[in-house]
Design an enzyme around this catalytic site. Structure first.
Site, PDB file in Angstrom:
ATOM      1  N   ASP A  71       0.778  -1.232   0.000  1.00 29.11           N
ATOM      2  CA  ASP A  71       0.000   0.000   0.000  1.00 29.11           C
ATOM      3  C   ASP A  71       0.816   1.293   0.000  1.00 29.11           C
ATOM      4  O   ASP A  71       0.355   2.301  -0.522  1.00 29.11           O
ATOM      5  CB  ASP A  71      -0.976  -0.004   1.191  1.00 29.11           C
ATOM      6  CG  ASP A  71      -2.199  -0.877   0.911  1.00 29.11           C
ATOM      7  OD1 ASP A  71      -2.545  -1.055  -0.274  1.00 29.11           O
ATOM      8  OD2 ASP A  71      -2.805  -1.382   1.870  1.00 29.11           O
ATOM      9  N   VAL A  99      -6.842   3.680   1.994  1.00 30.47           N
ATOM     10  CA  VAL A  99      -6.303   3.074   0.780  1.00 30.47           C
ATOM     11  C   VAL A  99      -7.426   2.223   0.185  1.00 30.47           C
ATOM     12  O   VAL A  99      -7.565   1.053   0.489  1.00 30.47           O
ATOM     13  CB  VAL A  99      -5.047   2.242   1.076  1.00 30.47           C
ATOM     14  CG1 VAL A  99      -4.332   1.884  -0.225  1.00 30.47           C
ATOM     15  CG2 VAL A  99      -4.100   2.975   2.000  1.00 30.47           C
ATOM     16  N   TYR A 136      -9.772   0.021   2.656  1.00 31.24           N
ATOM     17  CA  TYR A 136      -9.203  -0.110   3.999  1.00 31.24           C
ATOM     18  C   TYR A 136      -8.764   1.224   4.563  1.00 31.24           C
ATOM     19  O   TYR A 136      -8.294   2.087   3.839  1.00 31.24           O
ATOM     20  CB  TYR A 136      -7.982  -1.037   3.963  1.00 31.24           C
ATOM     21  CG  TYR A 136      -8.208  -2.276   4.782  1.00 31.24           C
ATOM     22  CD1 TYR A 136      -8.628  -3.454   4.191  1.00 31.24           C
ATOM     23  CD2 TYR A 136      -8.020  -2.262   6.166  1.00 31.24           C
ATOM     24  CE1 TYR A 136      -8.854  -4.593   4.938  1.00 31.24           C
ATOM     25  CE2 TYR A 136      -8.247  -3.397   6.913  1.00 31.24           C
ATOM     26  CZ  TYR A 136      -8.662  -4.558   6.304  1.00 31.24           C
ATOM     27  OH  TYR A 136      -8.890  -5.676   7.047  1.00 31.24           O
ATOM     28  N   HIS A 166      -6.859 -12.671   5.205  1.00 34.64           N
ATOM     29  CA  HIS A 166      -5.715 -11.918   4.680  1.00 34.64           C
ATOM     30  C   HIS A 166      -4.820 -11.476   5.822  1.00 34.64           C
ATOM     31  O   HIS A 166      -5.180 -11.611   6.992  1.00 34.64           O
ATOM     32  CB  HIS A 166      -6.212 -10.698   3.889  1.00 34.64           C
ATOM     33  CG  HIS A 166      -7.054  -9.771   4.709  1.00 34.64           C
ATOM     34  ND1 HIS A 166      -8.390  -9.996   4.962  1.00 34.64           N
ATOM     35  CD2 HIS A 166      -6.745  -8.627   5.364  1.00 34.64           C
ATOM     36  CE1 HIS A 166      -8.869  -9.020   5.717  1.00 34.64           C
ATOM     37  NE2 HIS A 166      -7.889  -8.186   5.981  1.00 34.64           N
ATOM     38  N   ASP A 218      15.325   4.797  12.523  1.00 32.72           N
ATOM     39  CA  ASP A 218      16.752   5.128  12.545  1.00 32.72           C
ATOM     40  C   ASP A 218      17.075   5.656  13.941  1.00 32.72           C
ATOM     41  O   ASP A 218      16.948   6.846  14.216  1.00 32.72           O
ATOM     42  CB  ASP A 218      17.045   6.162  11.447  1.00 32.72           C
ATOM     43  CG  ASP A 218      18.514   6.526  11.387  1.00 32.72           C
ATOM     44  OD1 ASP A 218      19.291   6.047  12.246  1.00 32.72           O
ATOM     45  OD2 ASP A 218      18.885   7.290  10.478  1.00 32.72           O
ATOM     46  N   ASP A 270      19.195   6.813  17.026  1.00 36.11           N
ATOM     47  CA  ASP A 270      20.475   7.493  17.278  1.00 36.11           C
ATOM     48  C   ASP A 270      20.528   7.777  18.777  1.00 36.11           C
ATOM     49  O   ASP A 270      20.308   8.906  19.204  1.00 36.11           O
ATOM     50  CB  ASP A 270      20.555   8.820  16.500  1.00 36.11           C
ATOM     51  CG  ASP A 270      21.043   8.638  15.074  1.00 36.11           C
ATOM     52  OD1 ASP A 270      21.092   7.494  14.599  1.00 36.11           O
ATOM     53  OD2 ASP A 270      21.383   9.652  14.442  1.00 36.11           O
ATOM     54  N   ASP A 310      26.365   3.563  12.787  1.00 36.94           N
ATOM     55  CA  ASP A 310      25.080   4.234  12.617  1.00 36.94           C
ATOM     56  C   ASP A 310      24.114   3.182  12.051  1.00 36.94           C
ATOM     57  O   ASP A 310      24.283   2.740  10.919  1.00 36.94           O
ATOM     58  CB  ASP A 310      25.243   5.399  11.641  1.00 36.94           C
ATOM     59  CG  ASP A 310      24.003   6.271  11.595  1.00 36.94           C
ATOM     60  OD1 ASP A 310      23.034   5.959  12.317  1.00 36.94           O
ATOM     61  OD2 ASP A 310      23.992   7.261  10.840  1.00 36.94           O
ATOM     62  N   ILE A 311      23.142   2.759  12.858  1.00 35.46           N
ATOM     63  CA  ILE A 311      22.278   1.655  12.430  1.00 35.46           C
ATOM     64  C   ILE A 311      20.801   2.049  12.358  1.00 35.46           C
ATOM     65  O   ILE A 311      20.357   2.988  13.011  1.00 35.46           O
ATOM     66  CB  ILE A 311      22.427   0.406  13.345  1.00 35.46           C
ATOM     67  CG1 ILE A 311      22.212   0.775  14.818  1.00 35.46           C
ATOM     68  CG2 ILE A 311      23.756  -0.292  13.115  1.00 35.46           C
ATOM     69  CD1 ILE A 311      22.255  -0.425  15.774  1.00 35.46           C
ATOM     70  N   HIS A 322      -5.943 -11.669   9.619  1.00 37.73           N
ATOM     71  CA  HIS A 322      -7.346 -11.261   9.753  1.00 37.73           C
ATOM     72  C   HIS A 322      -8.259 -12.345   9.199  1.00 37.73           C
ATOM     73  O   HIS A 322      -8.334 -12.540   7.984  1.00 37.73           O
ATOM     74  CB  HIS A 322      -7.573  -9.922   9.040  1.00 37.73           C
ATOM     75  CG  HIS A 322      -8.920  -9.331   9.314  1.00 37.73           C
ATOM     76  ND1 HIS A 322      -9.292  -8.101   8.851  1.00 37.73           N
ATOM     77  CD2 HIS A 322      -9.983  -9.795  10.012  1.00 37.73           C
ATOM     78  CE1 HIS A 322     -10.535  -7.852   9.241  1.00 37.73           C
ATOM     79  NE2 HIS A 322     -10.972  -8.869   9.937  1.00 37.73           N
TER      80      HIS A 322
END
Ligand SMILES: *[C@@H]1O[C@H](CO)[C@@H](O)[C@H](O)[C@H]1NC(C)=O
Ligand SMILES: *[C@@H]1O[C@H](CO)[C@@H](O)[C@H](O)[C@H]1NC(C)=O
Ligand SMILES: *[C@@H]1O[C@H](CO)[C@@H](O)[C@H](O)[C@H]1NC(C)=O
Ligand SMILES: *[C@@H]1O[C@H](CO)[C@@H](O)[C@H](O)[C@H]1NC(C)=O
Length: 712
Positions: free
Chosen positions: A355, A440, A443, A500, A509, A511, A651-652, A662
């Site tokens: 989506d 969308v 949904y 579904h 991210d 930090d 830096d991960i 559902h």
């Protein structure tokens, strides 16, 4: 799943619903007031709403989204860019190309902004053009053609033209009329076709499925089953026609309407609830300055995004001891959604939507409905997006921000009598919520980011809207000899709610106090005691394993082999020597059970694990790939992670996928009561002690007067 009848229809529907709800609430109060006297202090200041003048808006922060003027400028630059001078492409994405992370962290208020650049995906003559446009210098600074197998996000024009194409085919018209449906009652949806082999390559394909809207706004509950027309969106022609649904009746429109105006003819059969809302007579405690939000001990940048919906950046929390702002997360957003339906038959097998990358969570977000989508004390933020002609438009009230007091407890203790100490301490939990809702097609996805004063961030996904249903000849299960063999539940006469999954992958991210972090699997292991060692036979022991490379951090959840998952800064220790960190705390979740080599699972391979950790790479943002539409899955999180790059003290980026299985039920008809799941980002040894120790308790005198007279 995803489908849009026309782009304006759902929008009008929402406006209409909003209006209805406003009418409904305002007309209800007077009658209630006759038997309930409310003493209410009027808010001194009205609830804040965004009154930004988008025409004159200028960016104030390096991460601020492109303004109306900037999008217009990008359009002008592209119009005179030589590859596009003879024919202007359709613009599928235009958003900020964010400056380098280090520039953003080092930027301080008052500094000049780093160069403003736009990230553009443009489509022309069957080719995807991925461009970076420098707005200040009016230059295209990067231009890549067809970097991956897939195509860009669908634009409204693609959807509008796709759903008209079947009507040019006499077979289609005949099939509709043969079923006794008037062509004027047909409404069609443009469904992403997924990727199912070489036959479908080299052209942009949409599968069109249709419904009868005769007698209802909820046309989703009246599918014209088995009729699927595959169309070429660019050539505007029918590629393939499938019609297996003859003899399957179209479900009646009875009881499908969900609008308040349509359901009032029947009694409610419950005691009415008195009017309720949270009052803030002194106004809200948060401040929104452009896109910066400050509340309690939190500061973060917040922006709408066409694909992700909402992006939270530079989330920082003020240390309860030192008073200093500390970094927690550089960027967090929903990166991709994967919604595979579990029916392998002809008209259904391809329903395996992505989506975010196929339709866009932000592009699908319509204005929030005041007082019902968000409480009265909410502040609303607009989005400025680019249309397919490159021109900007405003999506108003796309995001809301509000403080929530839901009657919950932040911490408490009472001392019992044996200690002879009279202690009764409790603190109320008040949080800050950032919310958006995407529709969308059928949904609805509501995404909440909730910030707590104790440093916790809760990310919640709430599902509502309409089921994707399949037409069936059966009215009741008695008529279904193979009832156990249906692809879902009979939710109403002639309608199966097909089983579904929903998976939502979040890009987080982290930090923690700086960019170099490590991922630690804090493993709980059963230990057995040696004979005679203890009256106990077994206990749990914690073993910390620092992930060295990406494969060490590919995590599948196991209830009988549990772990906590910490992101720590190994270079920064607490007073007593623990590395400072945050942990990701899973909530309800589900794993994909599809075969790893199933085409949709290859594209949705980010669901092969619930957690992944990758080294930061600015081009690895979208878990299903940059060009997802008909993509073959060669640019997914699973592919990146397979490189097994070092991730220790680097830096991960942490990726967390939230999932739902559902199995529909009758209560999901005609519209689903919302269901939700969440996960938390929770401090671990990040603060020296409970960071909300000194928060004051509630006392009666401080609170708004809002009490009902006991008797009328
Ligand atoms: C199908 O029906 C539509 C709507 O009535 C009409 O506009 C169109 O021309 C018809 N197509 C064909 C091939 O007859
Ligand atoms: C189709 O339209 C005609 C003319 O408007 C109407 O008389 C007829 O009842 C309609 N049929 C259905 C099945 O809605
Ligand atoms: C179940 O469905 C499959 C696939 O449609 C079919 O081959 C099979 O015969 C069905 N089984 C029963 C018991 O109806
Ligand atoms: C960054 O990501 C892209 C896309 O996955 C890849 O081509 C590139 O090699 C990566 N760079 C590094 C340093 O891993």
């Amino acid at each position: 799943m995803a489908m849009e009848a026309t782009t304006t229809l759902p929008f009008l529907l929402f406006l209409f619903l909003g209006l209805l709800l406003i009418l409904f609430t305002s007309s209800r109060y007077p009658s209630l007031n006759t038997h309930l006297k409310f003493i209410r202090i009027q808010a001194k200041e009205p609830s804040p709403t965004s009154h930004l003048d988008h025409l004159t808006e200028i960016p104030q922060h390096p991460l601020d989204p492109l303004t109306l003027q900037e999008i217009t400028k990008v359009q002008t630059i592209l119009s005179s860019y030589s590859p596009f001078t003879s024919s202007f492409p359709t613009i599928h994405t235009v958003c900020l190309h964010e400056p380098d992370k280090s520039l953003v962290w080092n930027w301080n208020k008052g500094d000049p902004l780093p160069p403003r650049q736009a990230f553009v995906i443009a489509y022309l003559d069957g080719k995807s053009n991925v461009l970076v446009v420098d707005i200040g210098s009016s230059q295209v600074v990067s231009h890549v053609l067809n970097p991956y197998s897939g195509y860009p996000i669908l634009i409204p024009e693609d959807m509008e033209s796709a759903i008209k194409i079947p009507f040019r085919d006499a077979r289609f018209n005949k099939s509709i009329m043969d079923r006794g449906v008037n062509l004027s009652d047909v409404i069609c949806g443009p469904l992403a076709a997924g990727w199912y082999g070489p036959n479908e390559e080299g052209r942009r394909l949409v599968k069109v499925e249709c419904f009868s809207h005769q007698g209802t706004v909820n046309f989703y509950m009246r599918p014209i089953e088995g009729l699927i027309v595959m169309v070429d969106v660019d050539k505007k022609e029918v590629v393939h026609f499938t019609d297996y649904g003859h003899g399957i009746p179209i479900a009646e429109s009875t009881n499908t309407d969900y609008r308040y105006s349509a359901v009032q003819n029947k009694p409610l059969n419950m005691n009415p609830i008195n009017p309720i809302s949270m009052e803030q007579p002194k106004g809200p405690s948060f401040k929104v300055d452009g896109h910066m939000v400050k509340w309690a001990n939190w500061e973060f940048h917040l922006k709408p995004h066409p694909r992700a919906g909402v992006v939270i950046s530079q989330a920082m929390v003020r240390d309860s001891e030192s008073g200093k702002l500390r970094r927690v997360m550089y960027r967090g957003f929903p990166s991709e959604l994967f919604v595979p339906y579990m029916d392998p038959s002809d008209a259904w097998y391809f329903k395996t939507y992505m989506d975010a990358g196929e339709y866009g969570m932000g592009l699908s977000a319509l204005p929030l409905v005041p007082l019902n989508d968000c409480p009265r004390n909410a502040y609303y933020m607009d989005a400025v997006f680019g249309a397919s002609d490159g021109k900007p438009y405003v999506r108003s009230n796309m995001i809301c921000i509000f403080e929530r007091y839901a009657g919950d407890i932040a911490w408490r203790h009472s001392e019992s009598s044996f200690s002879n100490m009279e202690v009764r301490e409790a603190r109320a939990k008040i949080t800050l919520v950032v919310r958006m809702a995407a529709s969308v097609g059928n949904y609805d996805y509501i995404i909440d980011w909730e910030f707590q004063m104790d440093g916790l961030i809760r990310v919640k996904v709430i599902l509502s809207g309409m089921l994707m249903v399949k037409g069936t000849p059966y009215q009741t299960l008695d008529q279904a000899p193979d009832g156990q063999n249906m692809s879902g539940t009979l939710v109403s006469e002639n309608l199966i709610g097909v089983v579904h999954d929903h998976f939502i992958a979040f890009h987080l991210d982290m930090d923690i106090d700086g960019s170099d972090n490590s991922f630690v699997n804090v493993h709980l292991k059963k230990q057995e005691t040696s004979p005679g060692e203890s009256p106990r036979k077994s206990y749990l022991k914690v073993e910390r394993q620092v992930a060295k490379t990406e494969k060490d951090a590919q995590i599948k959840f196991k209830l009988y082999d549990p772990s906590e998952y910490h992101v720590v800064n190994p270079n920064k220790k607490s007073r007593v020597g623990n590395p400072v960190g945050y942990k990701v705390v899973p909530g309800g979740n589900a794993a994909s059970l599809l075969d790893l080599h199933d085409p949709p699972q290859i594209r949705g391979a980010f669901t092969n694990n619930q957690i992944w950790v990758t080294p930061y790479n600015r081009s690895e943002e979208w878990a299903g790939g940059l060009l997802v539409f008909q993509g073959k899955g060669e640019d997914t999180l699973a592919v990146w992670s397979e490189r097994d790059r070092p991730i220790e003290n680097k830096d991960i980026v942490l990726w967390y996928t939230l999932g739902f299985h559902h199995i529909p039920c009758q209560e999901d008809f005609p519209i689903m009561p919302s269901v939700s799941s969440s996960f938390d980002l929770k401090p671990v040894n990040f603060f020296e002690s409970n960071p909300i120790l000194r928060v004051a308790p509630n006392v009666q005198e401080d609170l708004p007067v809002c009490r009902a007279a006991t008797s009328a």
